[in-house]
Scaffold this active site. Sequence first.
Site, PDB file in Angstrom:
ATOM      1  N   ASP A  20       0.732  -1.194  -0.052  1.00 25.60           N
ATOM      2  CA  ASP A  20      -0.205  -0.109  -0.108  1.00 25.60           C
ATOM      3  C   ASP A  20       0.932   1.209   0.304  1.00 25.60           C
ATOM      4  O   ASP A  20       2.033   1.329   0.428  1.00 25.60           O
ATOM      5  CB  ASP A  20      -0.649  -0.215   1.289  1.00 25.60           C
ATOM      6  CG  ASP A  20      -2.092   1.090   0.864  1.00 25.60           C
ATOM      7  OD1 ASP A  20      -2.162   1.417  -0.099  1.00 25.60           O
ATOM      8  OD2 ASP A  20      -2.505   1.222   2.095  1.00 25.60           O
ATOM      9  N   ASN A  68     -10.175  -3.108  -6.420  1.00 25.16           N
ATOM     10  CA  ASN A  68      -9.553  -2.111  -7.277  1.00 25.16           C
ATOM     11  C   ASN A  68      -9.896  -1.968  -8.676  1.00 25.16           C
ATOM     12  O   ASN A  68      -9.776  -1.097  -9.420  1.00 25.16           O
ATOM     13  CB  ASN A  68      -8.072  -2.562  -7.539  1.00 25.16           C
ATOM     14  CG  ASN A  68      -7.135  -2.420  -6.294  1.00 25.16           C
ATOM     15  OD1 ASN A  68      -6.176  -3.169  -6.126  1.00 25.16           O
ATOM     16  ND2 ASN A  68      -7.492  -1.505  -5.526  1.00 25.16           N
TER      17      ASN A  68
HETATM   18  C1  FPP Z   1      -1.773   0.289  -3.633  1.00 26.78           C
HETATM   19  O1  FPP Z   1      -1.272   1.391  -3.391  1.00 26.78           O
HETATM   20  C2  FPP Z   1      -1.182  -0.627  -4.315  1.00 26.78           C
HETATM   21  C3  FPP Z   1      -1.817  -1.356  -5.321  1.00 26.78           C
HETATM   22  C4  FPP Z   1      -3.290  -1.181  -5.626  1.00 26.78           C
HETATM   23  C5  FPP Z   1      -1.209  -2.376  -6.408  1.00 26.78           C
HETATM   24  C6  FPP Z   1       0.310  -2.467  -6.084  1.00 26.78           C
HETATM   25  C7  FPP Z   1       0.869  -2.711  -7.746  1.00 26.78           C
HETATM   26  C8  FPP Z   1       2.028  -2.483  -7.686  1.00 26.78           C
HETATM   27  C9  FPP Z   1       3.037  -2.496  -6.579  1.00 26.78           C
HETATM   28  C10 FPP Z   1       2.709  -2.167  -9.228  1.00 26.78           C
HETATM   29  C11 FPP Z   1       2.502  -3.175 -10.125  1.00 26.78           C
HETATM   30  C12 FPP Z   1       2.571  -4.765  -9.644  1.00 26.78           C
HETATM   31  C13 FPP Z   1       3.255  -5.635 -10.064  1.00 26.78           C
HETATM   32  C14 FPP Z   1       3.108  -7.029  -9.331  1.00 26.78           C
HETATM   33  C15 FPP Z   1       4.223  -5.519 -11.003  1.00 26.78           C
HETATM   34  P1  FPP Z   1      -2.331   2.591  -3.399  1.00 26.78           P
HETATM   35  O2  FPP Z   1      -2.539   3.059  -4.927  1.00 26.78           O
HETATM   36  O3  FPP Z   1      -3.658   2.058  -3.053  1.00 26.78           O
HETATM   37  O4  FPP Z   1      -1.727   3.539  -2.579  1.00 26.78           O
HETATM   38  P2  FPP Z   1      -2.756   4.897  -1.737  1.00 26.78           P
HETATM   39  O5  FPP Z   1      -3.334   4.130  -0.665  1.00 26.78           O
HETATM   40  O6  FPP Z   1      -1.463   5.774  -1.225  1.00 26.78           O
HETATM   41  O7  FPP Z   1      -3.576   5.518  -2.652  1.00 26.78           O
END
Ligand code: FPP
Length: 253
Positions: A20, A68
Amino acid sequence: MPPDESALTRLPRHVAIIMDGNGRWAEARGLQRNRGHLAGVESVKEIVRSVQDLGMEYLTLFAFSSENWNRPDSEVAELMRLLEVYLDENLVEAQERGVRLRVMGQLDRLPVSTQSSVDRAVEATRDNPNGELIFALSYGGRGEIVDAARRLMRAAEAGTLDPESLDEKTFGAHLYLPDVPDPDLLVRTGDECRISNFLLWQVAYAEIHTTSVMWPDFRREHLEAAIEDYRSRERRFGMTSAQVETGGGAGRR
Ligand code: FPP
């Protein structure tokens, strides 16, 4: 699946991570959220290597949740693209390191091109012996439990399952990856302390480590800190401390 002996030793056998903080990492730098996801891929690469180098067998990453899908189309498209690029570009390294790539989730909801990359990586690494990297994709813990319940109901309807015989072991055998042991350690980055519908059944006895580090900044040293935290915990699995110390507990699960 109940924890086994290795879960009582000090290195977790299975680490699961809620990655996250990509969006906030980007916004704090005046960047688009997608730049945070791009930076997050570098953390994925480093942590995948570190987990193997440190001697842990299973790593499950929450890469895309059922919820998501509700994000803006452009962000969903970018996450799918990053996943495809990751799988395509890291297949050679996975083969060299002997890592098996697996996925769990409602995969039929993924774009066809993402499904192709997933299928290719899963198939090519099927027999790799040096640990498993599992991506939870289009995944939700409640959805997984409902899917398991549906399969069990069909088996009962078909007469191959007696509802009276249903127990945790049989239920667990109908989850997405029944052969994978439960996570010993659940890490959540991004300064939040929630399960967010991740591995609801499997984290029953997991130790939880949260950190204020945003996922794009998460490096091997932060993983090692999580393992240190894990090592400091006493895992009792419902028993008393005295029972744990003597390795006892009549009904130990
Ligand atoms: C949460 O951050 C993360 C995700 C929704 C997805 C995770 C994805 C990656 C690390 C990149 C692609 C993945 C791979 C496996 C190559 P958020 O966007 O919810 O963060 P926030 O809470 O700060 O908004």
